[in-house]
Design an enzyme around this catalytic site. Structure first.
Site, PDB file in Angstrom:
ATOM      1  N   LYS A  64       5.764 -20.537  -8.857  1.00  0.00           N
ATOM      2  CA  LYS A  64       6.868 -19.985  -8.063  1.00  0.00           C
ATOM      3  C   LYS A  64       8.187 -20.534  -8.613  1.00  0.00           C
ATOM      4  CE  LYS A  64       8.304 -19.448  -3.216  1.00  0.00           C
ATOM      5  NZ  LYS A  64       7.955 -19.695  -1.801  1.00  0.00           N
ATOM      6  N   SER A 139       7.694 -15.952   1.340  1.00  0.00           N
ATOM      7  CA  SER A 139       8.602 -15.807   0.218  1.00  0.00           C
ATOM      8  C   SER A 139       7.912 -15.894  -1.149  1.00  0.00           C
ATOM      9  CB  SER A 139       9.703 -16.874   0.292  1.00  0.00           C
ATOM     10  OG  SER A 139       9.163 -18.167   0.142  1.00  0.00           O
ATOM     11  N   SER A 164       5.166 -18.859   3.896  1.00  0.00           N
ATOM     12  CA  SER A 164       5.446 -18.205   2.610  1.00  0.00           C
ATOM     13  C   SER A 164       4.260 -18.132   1.665  1.00  0.00           C
ATOM     14  CB  SER A 164       6.599 -18.918   1.906  1.00  0.00           C
ATOM     15  OG  SER A 164       7.789 -18.652   2.585  1.00  0.00           O
TER      16      SER A 164
END
Lengths: 462, 84
Positions: A64, A139, A164
């Site tokens: 990420k 997210s 997330s």
């Protein structure tokens, strides 16, 4: 190409994989996936292949983009960090590299993690491989996207503050594990809300998530909040069976506000758990109704403080220096932060203003203490709590555009409380409705990741 | 809103201020649910118990150049706008 991590590991051990050729093919496939679904902010075109032995030897790993990677641009999905190339690896990335993991790219996210759908993205929103008109969830949307779309072996390093990992795992039909707060070092993570941020994993199978989480876990002197709790080989829990286990379904999580199709898919999976020998009962978490407000107060207070460090001088976005410091600082922040980041800065600034701190921030922290006690009390009765991962099926981008901020925040209702309490959760895919994936989440006591993996793996292949 | 923007160091247009003000009012209204809960518990600053761990203050050499990501530098220093 084989997508199973277990089979890929075997093939590597047997010498059936020529690493350079394999990685070259994987990168080509990444480009193809990127052109269709946009999971990456950066594809790492020259991955380091020097370390060829270890638990992750030859396994492509995506990271990420809020997690620092030595020599690879890291933006946290924000224009204010565009061009920033960290000179160091986050501890979780260093651990993955030490075990032979190959970093193939940096995945898209809502700016700094501020979002439920991965639509607050400065570099473009990832599209759901199950239906490109729909969002991947946020997210860690890019992580879910590439995991679902990858036609090669791959595991994603993801991160969660309020849901997330669970949201994108549910929306993309993948497995997501959010570990206990402190299980994985946060060193090298670009902070959203320090007291809730957790680095975890998204994979195609429970085994994959267990493998990478085992490698990343453990105490790190560089993060004083990382835990000294013993770290098992979490893969050893896969397939152990769940005979005699007791699970609670919080009634607030299957209420009228959860889509009926989601509840129906979830209940079918519950029956499978019962067939596997578990006892399932309804329970209640009455504090759920306070979770969204208290979570957002803590999150925005911590986030607005954290974002104060981006002054546009040392890294990331830098502009022509004119005016005094205040003028320059305001100019860079105004140009660099997106709409949702500004909204959270404004809210957080308000909540921390003199006279409001006790009423908002401290009150929220007191409510968090109550929520932790409520979960702890449930884990005296149950091995785990189970619930739908998200209250809706993956929404269309056009539907998300119509939501107000508070409607969006309320979409986190099923993941917020466990994230605030720092307890681990595992989301597994449990079928589809209208061709779209449904996730079931398993929440356990602090440091009970092994048990969650045991339970989650019992649903695979059923 | 003017005061919050000043504290937050954001230059917003009048239109943006109006729009954010409306949204912030909605969010703060929703937060009022917390008025109905009696919470006298000690604030949970972290979800798990955190121990204070202090390390020795040792000098360590880093391999990286702290100025490597900066565009405006003068020899060994970052350069920036005038502060005082």
């Amino acid at each position: 190409m084989e997508t199973s991590i277990r089979k890929h590991i075997e093939a590597i051990k047997n010498g059936d994989v020529k690493l350079e050729e394999f990685v070259s093919e994987v990168l080509e496939r990444c480009e193809k996936v990127q052109s269709k679904y946009r999971p990456f902010i950066t594809i790492n075109k020259k991955p380091d292949l020097k370390k060829s032995k270890g638990k992750l030897a030859g396994i492509p790993i995506s990271v990420k983009d809020s997690i620092c990677t030595d020599g690879i641009q890291t933006t946290a999905g924000s224009k204010i960090l565009e061009g920033y190339v960290p000179p160091f690896d986050a501890t979780c990335v260093a651990n993955a590299r030490k075990e032979g993991g190959i970093i193939i790219g940096k995945t898209a996210l809502d700016e700094f993690g501020f979002g439920t759908f991965s639509t607050n993205c400065a570099y473009g929103a990832p599209k759901n491989p199950h239906d490109p008109e729909r969002a991947c969830g946020g997210s860690s949307g890019g992580a879910g996207c590439i995991t679902a779309a990858a036609d090669f072996p791959h595991i994603a390093i993801a991160q969660s503050t309020g849901g997330s990992i669970t949201a994108p795992a549910a929306f993309t039909g993948t497995v997501g594990i959010t570990p206990t707060y402190g299980r994985v070092s946060r060193y090298g993570l670009i902070d959203y809300a320090n007291s809730m941020d957790k680095i975890g994993v998204i994979g195609k199978e429970v085994y994959d998530a267990a493998l990478l989480l085992s490698v990343m876990s453990g105490y790190d002197p560089l993060d004083s909040t990382s835990s000294e709790e013993k770290t098992d080989d979490l893969t050893s829990y896969v397939g152990k069976g769940i005979e005699g286990m007791r699970f609670g379904i919080p009634k607030e999580y299957v209420s009228d506000t959860t889509d009926k199709k989601v509840v129906s898919g979830f209940m079918k999976a519950v029956q499978k758990l019962e067939v596997a020998g578990a006892k399932v009962e309804e329970t209640s978490l009455p504090l759920t109704k306070y979770a969204v407000s208290s979570y957002y107060l803590i999150a925005i207070s911590e986030a607005s403080t954290n974002l104060a460090k981006y002054c546009g001088l040392r890294y990331g976005m830098q502009q022509e220096i004119v005016g005094d410091f205040e003028t320059y600082f305001s100019k860079v922040r105004t140009a660099g932060f997106g709409k949702e980041a500004k909204r959270r800065i404004l809210l957080g600034t308000y909540a921390r203003m003199a006279g409001y701190r006790d009423a908002y921030y401290l009150k929220a922290l007191r409510v968090r203490a109550k929520i932790i006690k409520e979960f702890k009390s449930e884990f005296k009765k149950f091995d785990a709590l189970i619930a739908p991962s998200m209250p809706i099926l993956p929404p269309k981008f056009s539907e998300i555009d119509k939501l107000t901020p508070i409607q969006t925040y309320n979409m986190d209702i099923l993941t917020i409380a466990s994230n605030m309490a720092g307890i681990p959760s595992l989301s597994v895919p449990v079928g589809k409705a209208d061709g779209l994936p449904i996730g079931l989440q398993i929440m356990g006591d602090h440091f009970a990741e092994g048990k969650l993996i045991q339970i989650g793996s019992s649903l695979e292949g059923r | 809103m003017e005061h919050i923007c000043m504290l937050a160091k954001l230059n917003l247009t009048e239109q943006e201020k109006e729009s954010y003000a409306r949204e912030l009012s909605d969010v703060l209204e929703a937060f009022k649910v917390l008025d109905s809960i009696d919470a006298k518990d000690e604030p949970a600053f972290h979800p798990i118990e955190i121990k204070d761990r202090l390390r020795e203050d040792e000098v360590r050499r880093t391999k990286w150049n702290p100025l490597g990501n900066a565009k405006s530098v003068d020899k060994k220093y970052f350069t920036g706008p005038k502060i005082v």
